[in-house]
Enzyme design. Structure first.
Site, PDB file in Angstrom:
ATOM      1  N   GLU A 137       1.321  -3.817  11.620  1.00 19.09           N
ATOM      2  CA  GLU A 137       0.620  -2.548  11.421  1.00 19.09           C
ATOM      3  C   GLU A 137       1.257  -1.455  12.287  1.00 19.09           C
ATOM      4  OE1 GLU A 137      -1.714  -1.808   9.349  1.00 19.09           O
ATOM      5  OE2 GLU A 137      -2.677  -3.690   8.755  1.00 19.09           O
ATOM      6  N   HIS A 147       0.863  -1.184   0.000  1.00 18.51           N
ATOM      7  CA  HIS A 147       0.000   0.000   0.000  1.00 18.51           C
ATOM      8  C   HIS A 147       0.900   1.235   0.000  1.00 18.51           C
ATOM      9  CE1 HIS A 147      -3.386  -2.544   1.978  1.00 18.51           C
ATOM     10  NE2 HIS A 147      -3.443  -2.596   0.661  1.00 18.51           N
ATOM     11  N   HIS A 189       3.004  -2.729   7.169  1.00 23.50           N
ATOM     12  CA  HIS A 189       1.910  -1.843   6.752  1.00 23.50           C
ATOM     13  C   HIS A 189       1.840  -0.621   7.675  1.00 23.50           C
ATOM     14  CE1 HIS A 189      -0.591  -4.228   3.791  1.00 23.50           C
ATOM     15  NE2 HIS A 189       0.295  -5.138   4.185  1.00 23.50           N
ATOM     16  N   GLU A 236       1.286   4.087   2.845  1.00 22.35           N
ATOM     17  CA  GLU A 236       1.696   3.706   4.201  1.00 22.35           C
ATOM     18  C   GLU A 236       3.214   3.814   4.309  1.00 22.35           C
ATOM     19  OE1 GLU A 236      -0.190  -0.119   4.644  1.00 22.35           O
ATOM     20  OE2 GLU A 236      -2.189   0.751   4.330  1.00 22.35           O
TER      21      GLU A 236
END
Length: 584
Positions: free
Chosen positions: A471, A301, A397, A304
């Protein structure tokens, strides 16, 4: 070729852009800088009630850049993007007394589509959706010139896609002042007051609704004073880390005699635009034979960017002379893809590749021509698994709605108690090694149907028993007394902490792992309402039910690493051996 063998010179060609994209010729680079003290969150201000209309007719468009791509599809790319002379998307100044800001975003990773001046120092901004889509407006990165130091400016991004965001919990935008960088050595810093994030209403003008219909978009608003008159400044949603920045890092790695002996750099594949997706293989003396493998990836992504800084910390530590790094290289082969979606990073997308879709929902699809990065990564892991054990997969991420750092794992509920505990052991160990950053209570292990084609689940389905998404909050940490943003230094430290945890997790002496298994078992017993040692079991409880019953653990995580209490004793009962093997 194994690390340590002589390598042919590896070239790093300039980024390739879709031919529709205009690209300014200036090279945009920023100095690295760490604030002297943590940057606190902004006090939440609640929903914004604007005093101006969001209609274009009420203001003056002062910047409008290439909106014609929506609904089309990618065809071909070239270095430098669109051929021919550049257009002039910014309105010209009327004279030296004109205080209108000059906007620009036609550079690598830049994203700003439109700026509307609605007051002397007030601007409504529109982000460009991911190319070849009408969605995913989150990442922003743009330049402003012709600043004034005295006035209080207000900026409102009127088309943020998500209904909730960490901006509503104190996240501040980033500002970079070129004058401060040149004269004072100050780089990116958190700025902004009166920060508000709210959902638009159905009755508002078209600017606050998506072009294809659907629910209203959200608004992000903040006020700021610029540090200097006549400065060149940049705003960004996160610390930018471009494809060119990765190439500079790899070029420096190749030029370093010590580190280049430990690492080979190859092209895993080429992206749709023809940009290289780099694969690094890192190991120590003796080559790769007989060693277990660790696979890591980042930036599937593109919006990010914090994931790239954590990945850089991971690589810096693995390639260092630290005794633990030497041990890791002796024990494992590391296969690392630091930027899975270079095209998305180059053009400033938030989520998609040039296929106009999220590549982290494309694993397992037989579409190498549409999603080459994730397809070739999965194929590589399949080949490795045919000959070696892959002990860990970790996909880096960023997260826009939850503070701290946490992990998503894979617990389908059908495995035995031991295997389900082992899923939780690595994140629990990481929480102990990073008590002021990592939140075990925020970790999730349910395998949802909507996530079946993510990297984490796809690798787990292939046979990688410990497969995780790491994350990293866009904001920062609320743990260990902190309520402050992550700095670049914080993000890079996550890579080292991940390495520390890998050594703990695979330590042949089982004490640390066994203690974490017992602690995980105790937490799960409490989640289902049973007292530890009562003889009950949670093994028949589904992952979704476990997570719906989650309650915060009564006892805090130990700040003394994965060995437990300060004196080295275990705070829990004697360990129970798992019924399925964990790595040792």
């Amino acid at each position: 070729m194994s690390p340590g063998e002589s390598q042919a010179p590896f070239s790093f060609p300039a980024p390739r852009w879709p031919v529709e994209c205009e690209v300014i010729p200036e090279t945009i680079e920023h100095i690295e800088w760490v604030p002297h003290k943590p940057e606190p969150f902004c006090p939440p201000m609640g929903p914004e009630q604007p005093t101006y209309s969001l209609s274009e007719e009420q203001g003056t468009i002062v910047y409008h850049c290439s909106p014609a791509l929506q609904g089309s599809c990618f065809t071909h790319a070239r270095v430098g993007g669109a051929p021919g002379p550049l257009s002039s998307p910014a309105a010209p100044l009327e004279g030296p007394q004109d205080t209108t800001l000059l906007f620009e975003s036609r550079f690598e990773s830049g994203n700003l589509q439109k700026a509307i001046k609605v007051g002397p120092y007030e601007y409504v901004l529109m982000l460009r959706p991911d190319l070849y889509t009408a969605k995913h407006t989150q990442w922003f990165y743009f330049r402003v010139q012709n600043t004034r130091q005295e006035p209080l400016y207000r900026f409102t991004i009127a088309n943020m896609a998500k209904p909730k965001s960490l901006y509503g919990q104190g996240l501040r935008p980033l500002l970079y002042s070129q004058q401060d960088a040149q004269s004072r050595g100050i780089g990116w810093r958190r700025v902004g007051s009166d920060i508000r994030y709210c959902r638009g209403s159905a009755g508002e003008p078209p600017l606050s609704r998506p072009s294809g219909g659907g629910p209203p978009l959200s608004r992000l608003s903040w006020t700021v004073r610029f540090p200097h008159d006549g400065d060149t400044c940049f705003f960004a949603a996160g610390y930018p880390y471009t494809y060119s920045e990765l190439q500079r890092y790899l070029r420096g790695l190749a030029a370093d005699p010590a580190r280049s002996r430990l690492c080979t750099v190859q092209a895993l594949c080429r992206s749709l635009a023809g940009n290289r997706v780099y694969l690094l293989t890192i190991t120590g003396p003796g080559g790769t034979a007989g060693k277990r493998v660790v696979v890591a990836s980042a930036r599937v992504h593109p919006g990010e960017s914090g994931a790239s800084w954590a990945m850089r910390g991971f690589l810096d530590f693995l390639l260092s002379g630290h005794a633990d790094a030497q041990l890791l290289r002796r024990l494992f082969v590391f296969k690392v893809v630091p930027m899975l979606n270079p095209d998305g990073v180059v053009v400033g997308n938030s989520r998609c590749s040039l296929a106009g879709r999220d590549p982290n929902r494309a694993y397992g699809m037989a579409l190498p021509g549409s999603f080459p990065g994730v397809w070739h990564l999965r194929a590589m892991v399949q080949r490795v698994l045919a000959e070696q054990e892959v002990v860990l997969y970790c996909d880096f991420h960023g997260h826009s709605r939850k503070n701290n750092v946490f992990m998503y794992g894979c617990d389908a509920g059908g495995d035995g108690t031991g295997a389900r505990l082992c899923q939780r052991a690595f994140p629990l160990m990481l929480s102990k090694n990073a008590p002021d950053k990592f939140s075990f209570s925020s970790c999730k292990f349910q395998v949802q149907k909507s996530k079946e084609r993510t990297g984490r689940v796809a690798m787990w389905r292939l046979g990688v028993s410990h497969s995780y998404t790491l994350e990293v909050a866009f904001s920062g940490s609320t743990l260990g007394g902190r309520k402050s943003h992550f700095s670049v230094q914080d993000l890079e430290s996550l890579g080292r902490l991940l390495c520390d945890t890998l050594l703990d997790f695979c330590d042949p002496a089982p004490a640390k792992l066994q203690q974490c298994l017992v602690e995980a078992d105790t937490l799960l017993q409490r989640q289902v309402g049973r007292e530890p040692g009562s003889g009950g079991s949670w093994s028949d409880v589904s992952p979704s039910e476990l997570e719906s019953r989650y309650v915060n653990p009564c006892h805090p995580m130990s700040p003394h690493g994965a060995t437990g209490a300060a004196d080295g004793s275990s705070p829990l009962a004697a360990p129970v051996a798992p019924t399925a093997p964990c790595p040792t």
